[in-house]
Design a protein around this motif. Structure first.
Motif, PDB file in Angstrom:
ATOM      1  N   GLU A  18     -31.546 -53.532   9.636  1.00 26.00           N
ATOM      2  CA  GLU A  18     -32.619 -53.957   8.738  1.00 26.00           C
ATOM      3  C   GLU A  18     -33.991 -53.763   9.376  1.00 26.00           C
ATOM      4  OE1 GLU A  18     -33.899 -57.863   6.037  1.00 26.00           O
ATOM      5  OE2 GLU A  18     -32.135 -57.932   7.349  1.00 26.00           O
ATOM      6  N   LYS A  21     -33.147 -51.166   4.390  1.00 21.61           N
ATOM      7  CA  LYS A  21     -31.912 -51.549   5.070  1.00 21.61           C
ATOM      8  C   LYS A  21     -30.984 -50.333   5.110  1.00 21.61           C
ATOM      9  CE  LYS A  21     -31.543 -56.516   4.015  1.00 21.61           C
ATOM     10  NZ  LYS A  21     -30.731 -57.557   3.323  1.00 21.61           N
ATOM     11  N   HIS A  42     -27.141 -49.335   5.326  1.00 20.56           N
ATOM     12  CA  HIS A  42     -25.806 -49.890   5.110  1.00 20.56           C
ATOM     13  C   HIS A  42     -24.777 -48.812   5.441  1.00 20.56           C
ATOM     14  CE1 HIS A  42     -27.482 -53.257   2.623  1.00 20.56           C
ATOM     15  NE2 HIS A  42     -28.407 -52.352   2.396  1.00 20.56           N
ATOM     16  N   GLU A  82     -22.577 -52.243  10.554  1.00 22.18           N
ATOM     17  CA  GLU A  82     -22.454 -52.213   9.101  1.00 22.18           C
ATOM     18  C   GLU A  82     -23.810 -52.278   8.409  1.00 22.18           C
ATOM     19  OE1 GLU A  82     -19.795 -55.319   7.953  1.00 22.18           O
ATOM     20  OE2 GLU A  82     -18.015 -54.222   8.648  1.00 22.18           O
ATOM     21  N   MET A  83     -24.838 -52.819   9.098  1.00 16.52           N
ATOM     22  CA  MET A  83     -26.160 -52.885   8.498  1.00 16.52           C
ATOM     23  C   MET A  83     -27.232 -52.953   9.584  1.00 16.52           C
ATOM     24  SD  MET A  83     -27.751 -55.595   5.746  1.00 16.52           S
ATOM     25  CE  MET A  83     -28.048 -56.866   6.975  1.00 16.52           C
ATOM     26  N   ASP A  98     -22.504 -52.686  -1.086  1.00 12.81           N
ATOM     27  CA  ASP A  98     -21.117 -52.554  -0.638  1.00 12.81           C
ATOM     28  C   ASP A  98     -20.266 -51.864  -1.700  1.00 12.81           C
ATOM     29  OD1 ASP A  98     -21.694 -53.743   1.756  1.00 12.81           O
ATOM     30  OD2 ASP A  98     -20.926 -55.716   1.209  1.00 12.81           O
TER      31      ASP A  98
END
Length: 225
Positions: A138, A143, A145, A135-136, A167
Motif C-alpha cells: 500500500e 494498492k 494486490h 498479498e498487498m 480479491d
C-alpha cells in the motif's frame, strides 16, 4: 474507483501479460526563452529534468513533446538529439511539454522480475512455514494486490486504495486466463500472451477489459459476474 493496471507473471518471474487500464497523466507545457532555466539529462533512453523545479515541472519529469510534436525517447521527431536541439539559441522560443513518461516494455519486464523476487523474500522472512508471500502493498495513491495460484502464476492488480472487491477480481482474471489461454491448444504454458495467437489475445483482452469495467462501476465484483 479506478483500477490502474494488471500484470500476469509466471513462476520464474517472466512477464506473461500486462495491461494499463488507466494511467493518470500529470502534464505541464511551458514556453521557454534562451537559455533554458531547467537542467535536463539523459536517463533510461529519455530526457528528464534533473534540476530546476518550477510551475508544476518536477525533477524526474520527462520531455514528452517539443513545439507540439511528440518526441521519441532522446530524440526529436526528425531524429535530432533533444539536448543538442535545446542548446541552439536559434530554436527559441520553444514550447516543451513535461510529464511522467509511460513505462517502456523493458521496464515492465524488469519490474515484474523484481516483484517476483520481493514475493520470494517475503515468504522467506515469514516467522511461520508456508507463508503465502506478499498479498498487498500500500502507498498513499495506490494498492498493489497479488494472487498466486498453486502453480506459481501471479496475478497482480494496481488499484485506487478505496477500490473494493479486488480479491474477487483477481480470481476472475485467473478464470479468464484459464479459459482463453490455458485451454487454447496453441498456447505454450507460461509464455507471453501476444500477437503470436491474435484471436486468443483479442478474446483475453476483451474479457479482461469487461471484468475491469464491471469492477470499477460496481466497486465490487459480484458472485454472478
Amino acid at each position: 474507483m479506478v483500477i490502474f493496471s494488471v500484470y500476469v507473471v509466471n513462476k520464474a518471474g517472466g512477464l506473461i501479460y500486462q495491461y494499463d487500464n488507466y494511467v493518470p497523466r500529470a502534464e505541464v507545457e511551458k514556453t521557454f526563452s534562451y537559455p533554458l532555466d531547467v537542467v535536463l539529462k539523459h536517463h533510461d533512453e529519455k530526457v528528464v529534468v534533473s534540476f530546476g523545479q518550477r510551475d508544476g515541472i518536477r525533477v524526474g519529469h520527462a520531455v514528452l513533446s517539443i513545439n507540439g510534436v511528440d518526441v521519441f525517447g532522446k530524440n526529436t521527431a526528425d531524429g535530432k538529439d533533444i539536448l543538442e536541439y535545446l542548446k541552439d539559441s536559434s530554436n527559441y522560443p520553444v514550447s516543451i511539454r513535461f510529464g511522467r513518461a509511460r513505462l517502456s516494455s523493458n521496464e515492465k519486464l524488469m519490474l515484474a522480475s523484481m516483484f517476483h523476487s520481493l514475493f520470494a523474500i517475503g515468504s522467506q522472512l515469514s516467522p511461520e512455514v508456508g507463508s503465502s508471500g506478499i498479498e498487498m502493498l500500500e502507498t498513499d495513491v495506490f494498492k498493489l494486490h497479488c494472487f498466486q495460484t498453486l502453480t506459481g502464476i501471479k496475478f497482480i492488480v494496481l488499484a485506487d486504495p478505496r477500490q473494493s472487491g479486488i480479491d474477487a477480481l483477481l480470481r476472475k482474471i485467473y478464470e479468464i486466463y484459464s479459459d482463453f489461454a490455458l485451454k487454447n491448444p496453441f498456447y505454450s504454458l507460461e509464455m507471453p500472451i501476444s500477437s503470436s495467437c491474435p484471436l486468443m489475445c483479442e478474446l483475453f483482452d476483451q474479457n479482461l477489459k469487461g471484468a475491469l469495467e464491471v469492477a470499477e462501476k460496481a466497486g465490487n465484483f459480484g458472485a454472478g459476474s
